[in-house]
Design an enzyme around this catalytic site. Structure first.
Site, PDB file in Angstrom:
ATOM      1  N   GLY A 186     -15.607 -37.768  39.960  1.00  0.00           N
ATOM      2  CA  GLY A 186     -16.040 -38.770  39.688  1.00  0.00           C
ATOM      3  C   GLY A 186     -16.989 -39.650  40.039  1.00  0.00           C
ATOM      4  N   CYS A 215     -35.896 -35.825  15.630  1.00  0.00           N
ATOM      5  CA  CYS A 215     -35.809 -35.938  14.933  1.00  0.00           C
ATOM      6  C   CYS A 215     -34.994 -37.188  14.518  1.00  0.00           C
ATOM      7  CB  CYS A 215     -36.418 -35.513  13.686  1.00  0.00           C
ATOM      8  SG  CYS A 215     -37.573 -34.126  13.445  1.00  0.00           S
ATOM      9  N   GLU A 216     -35.041 -38.051  15.461  1.00  0.00           N
ATOM     10  CA  GLU A 216     -34.327 -39.486  15.614  1.00  0.00           C
ATOM     11  C   GLU A 216     -34.866 -39.887  16.658  1.00  0.00           C
ATOM     12  OE1 GLU A 216     -30.463 -39.725  15.448  1.00  0.00           O
ATOM     13  OE2 GLU A 216     -30.325 -38.020  14.520  1.00  0.00           O
ATOM     14  N   TYR A 252     -25.740 -42.301  25.977  1.00  0.00           N
ATOM     15  CA  TYR A 252     -24.806 -43.344  27.187  1.00  0.00           C
ATOM     16  C   TYR A 252     -26.227 -44.421  27.433  1.00  0.00           C
ATOM     17  CZ  TYR A 252     -21.728 -39.080  28.043  1.00  0.00           C
ATOM     18  OH  TYR A 252     -21.151 -38.203  28.105  1.00  0.00           O
ATOM     19  N   TYR A 254     -24.052 -32.211  33.290  1.00  0.00           N
ATOM     20  CA  TYR A 254     -24.376 -32.852  32.006  1.00  0.00           C
ATOM     21  C   TYR A 254     -25.899 -32.805  31.100  1.00  0.00           C
ATOM     22  CZ  TYR A 254     -19.723 -34.041  33.772  1.00  0.00           C
ATOM     23  OH  TYR A 254     -18.818 -34.573  34.438  1.00  0.00           O
ATOM     24  N   GLY A 298     -17.841 -33.304  40.327  1.00  0.00           N
ATOM     25  CA  GLY A 298     -18.770 -32.545  38.706  1.00  0.00           C
ATOM     26  C   GLY A 298     -19.619 -32.317  39.569  1.00  0.00           C
TER      27      GLY A 298
HETATM   28  C1  LIG Z   1     -15.296 -34.593  34.488  1.00  0.00           C
HETATM   29  C2  LIG Z   1     -13.569 -34.249  34.873  1.00  0.00           C
HETATM   30  C3  LIG Z   1     -13.867 -34.533  35.856  1.00  0.00           C
HETATM   31  C4  LIG Z   1     -15.588 -34.397  36.891  1.00  0.00           C
HETATM   32  O1  LIG Z   1     -15.617 -35.758  36.531  1.00  0.00           O
HETATM   33  P1  LIG Z   1     -17.632 -35.835  37.812  1.00  0.00           P
HETATM   34  O2  LIG Z   1     -17.960 -37.307  37.616  1.00  0.00           O
HETATM   35  O3  LIG Z   1     -18.291 -34.861  36.674  1.00  0.00           O
HETATM   36  O4  LIG Z   1     -16.999 -35.795  38.825  1.00  0.00           O
HETATM   37  C5  LIG Z   1     -12.472 -34.232  37.180  1.00  0.00           C
HETATM   38  N1  LIG Z   1     -11.633 -33.701  36.444  1.00  0.00           N
HETATM   39  C6  LIG Z   1     -10.880 -34.210  35.555  1.00  0.00           C
HETATM   40  C7  LIG Z   1     -10.145 -34.511  34.886  1.00  0.00           C
HETATM   41  C8  LIG Z   1     -12.371 -34.347  34.718  1.00  0.00           C
HETATM   42  O5  LIG Z   1     -12.262 -34.617  33.299  1.00  0.00           O
END
Ligand SMILES: *Cc1c(COP(=O)(O)O)cnc(C)c1O
Length: 443
Positions: A253, A366-367, A339, A395, A297
Site C-alpha cells: 500500500g 471513444c469516451e 479513479y 496498474y 506493489g
Molecule cells: C493490492 C494489494 C497489495 C499491493 O498494494 P500496493 O498498493 O500496490 O502496494 C498488497 N497486498 C494485497 C493483499 C493487495 O490486495
C-alpha cells in the site's frame, strides 16, 4: 531521514541528453519511440532494483522481514525475474499470476496466493505448483482448500486474511470495530475459522494472520495500528487455543509520487515505525518474534515505468480548453478515467520554444471521459511530439484492455543504454486470434 525511490516522480536514471531529448536507462526516448512505436511502456531496471534495495536496507534491523512483491501491479516474466533475483517472493491473486512467476523460475515456496474468491482449479494449480502460503479469505475457501489438499495427500500452509477494522481513504484513515469489506474474515469470525481448522480441516496448517489496508497510503501511522491489532489477535489466539502463530502479513500500500503535490513517505521512515512497533508488541503481548511479510506493489514498480505517446490532433474549444490527443489513453492507462488519477508528463523530444501552454491531454478512445491529464503546462505542442507520462509502471499494463479493439502496447526494459522488448506489441492478428465465426455465418 534518507529518501527512497518511491518519493520521486521520475525513474532514477531520467535525464536530458546532449540532444535535448529525455533519456531513461541511458536510452534516448525519442529513439525508442521511433524504433518500437508508440504507445510504448518503458521500464527502468535500475529504478526497480533501487527501491528493492531501499526496502531491504530499511528493514535490516528486523531480519525476520520477508518481502513479497504484489504481482498485480505489473506481472510479466521479466519483472518476476528481476524481483526474484532481488530475493523477493510474490503475492499473487490468480492462476495467471502464479503461472507467470512459476514460468519465470521463481521459488514457489516464497509465493502467497491471495484473493476473495479463488476457484477450485486455481487452488488445485497453486497446490500442485508448490505455492508456499495461501491467504484464506473465507469459510468456503477453508473447506475447498482442505478438500483439495486431502485429495492430494498434502498439507496447505495458510494464513487467515482478516479485516482489521482500519480503512485507508487515501491520505486519511479511519478505525472502526468492524468494516464493510469484501475481503477477509471479520475479527468476530476468526474463532469459528480456527475451530474448523483445528478440529475438522486436518489438511490445513495455520501459520499466521494477513491484512492489507489500502493503496497509495501516505499515512505512516496506519502500519503500527495494524500491527497492534494483529499482535493482539495473535496473543489472544495463543491464550485461547494454545496455538502459537508466528507469521504476520501486513500487506502493501505504500504510496508514490504521481505529481508534484504528492509527498509519499520514505520507506526508511515507514520501516522505522514498523520495526519499533514490532519490538513494542513483542514485549507487550509476550509473543515470539514473528516473521513479517510485506507486500508492496505500486511502490516497487510505479516509478520505474513511463509511457511514451505520439501527439496527434488538437482542438481549441473557443474560449475553452485546448485539447491535444495522444495515440493511447484509457485502454493502456485506465486509472485517470477510473479513479480520477493524476499524472505528470513532459515532452520527450527537444523543444526550441520557450512558449508554454496549459493543455489537456486527451486519449484516442471513444469516451468523453478518456482524458489522460487535465490542465498541464507543457511547451507549445506540435503534431508528432513525443509525450512521456511518468509513474506508469503500476496498474497500467496490468489493467490494460483492448477497448475499441486497439492492440496493447509493447513494453521495453531499459538498462545501461540497452533496451530489450519484454512484452511484444499486439498485432491485428492477435486481436482476432480468439474469434470463432460459426460455419453457418461465414461469408
Ligand atoms: C493490492 C494489494 C497489495 C499491493 O498494494 P500496493 O498498493 O500496490 O502496494 C498488497 N497486498 C494485497 C493483499 C493487495 O490486495
Amino acid at each position: 531521514m534518507a529518501s527512497s525511490t518511491n518519493q520521486y516522480i521520475k525513474p532514477a536514471t531520467a535525464a536530458r541528453n546532449s540532444d535535448g531529448n529525455l533519456s531513461i536507462g541511458g536510452c534516448d526516448l525519442v529513439s525508442l519511440a521511433d524504433k518500437y512505436g508508440t504507445p510504448l511502456y518503458v521500464l527502468d531496471e535500475k529504478t526497480i532494483r533501487s527501491i528493492c534495495k531501499d526496502y531491504k536496507k530499511a528493514f535490516e534491523k528486523y531480519p525476520k522481514v520477508r518481502m513479497m512483491y504484489a504481482s498485480k501491479a505489473l506481472c510479466t516474466g521479466a519483472v518476476a525475474s528481476i524481483l526474484a533475483n532481488e530475493g523477493f517472493g510474490f503475492d499473487t491473486v490468480s492462476a495467471g499470476e502464479i503461472y507467470t512467476v512459476y514460468k519465470a523460475g521463481a521459488d514457489m515456496s516464497k509465493v502467497l496466493f491471495n484473493g476473495n474468491n479463488k476457484s477450485y482449479d486455481e487452488l488445485s494449480l497453486a497446490l500442485e505448483l508448490g505455492v508456499g502460503r495461501f491467504s484464506v479469505d473465507n469459510f468456503l475457501e477453508l473447506a475447498l482448500l482442505n478438500q483439495i489438499a486431502q485429495a492430494n495427500n498434502k498439507t496447505a500452509d495458510i494464513l487467515l486474511r482478516i479485516t482489521p477494522g482500519i480503512e485507508c481513504h487515501t491520505h486519511e484513515y479511519i478505525q472502526t470495530g468492524h468494516l464493510d469489506s469484501k475481503f477477509g474474515f471479520d475479527l468476530t469470525q476468526v474463532d469459528e475459522a480456527i475451530d474448523l481448522i483445528l478440529n475438522e480441516y486436518k489438511n490445513l496448517k495455520l501459520h499466521g494472520l494477513h491484512a492489507h489496508i489500502g493503496s497509495q497510503i501516505f499515512e505512516t501511522g496506519i502500519y503500527p495500528d495494524e500491527i497492534e491489532i494483529l499482535a493482539k489477535e495473535i496473543s489472544r489466539i495463543d491464550k485461547k487455543y494454545g496455538l502459537t502463530l508466528d507469521e504476520i502479513n501486513i500487506g502493501g500500500g505504500l504510496g508514490v509520487k504521481y505529481t508534484q503535490d504528492d509527498f509519499p513517505p520514505s520507506v526508511y521512515e515507514v520501516a522505522d515505525l514498523i520495526v519499533t512497533k514490532l519490538y513494542d508488541v513483542i514485549e507487550k503481548y509476550n509473543i515470539p518474534e514473528p516473521f513479517v511479510f510485506l507486500e508492496p506493489g505500486r511502490s516497487i514498480i510505479s516509478t520505474a515505468g513511463v509511457t511514451l505517446y505520439t501527439l496527434g490532433s488538437s482542438k481549441q474549444v473557443p474560449h475553452g480548453t485546448k485539447y491535444h490527443a495522444i495515440d493511447g489513453g484509457m485502454a493502456d492507462n485506465p486509472r485517470p478515467s477510473m479513479y480520477q488519477a493524476k499524472y505528470y508528463a513532459e515532452i520527450a523530444n527537444a523543444k526550441e520554444t520557450a512558449n508554454s501552454e496549459m493543455v489537456t491531454i486527451a486519449g484516442r478512445f471513444c469516451e468523453s471521459g478518456d482524458i489522460l491529464i487535465r490542465n498541464i503546462v507543457l511547451p507549445e505542442i506540435n503534431e508528432g511530439d513525443i509525450l512521456c507520462v511518468y509513474n506508469t509502471g503500476a496498474y497500467n499494463y496490468s489493467m490494460a484492455s483492448n477497448y475499441n479493439r486497439v492492440q496493447k502496447p509493447a513494453m521495453v526494459l531499459v538498462n545501461d543504454s540497452d533496451a530489450e522488448v519484454i512484452i511484444k506489441r499486439e498485432t491485428l492478428d492477435d486481436l482476432v486470434a480468439h474469434d470463432i465465426i460459426p460455419d453457418r455465418l461465414k461469408l
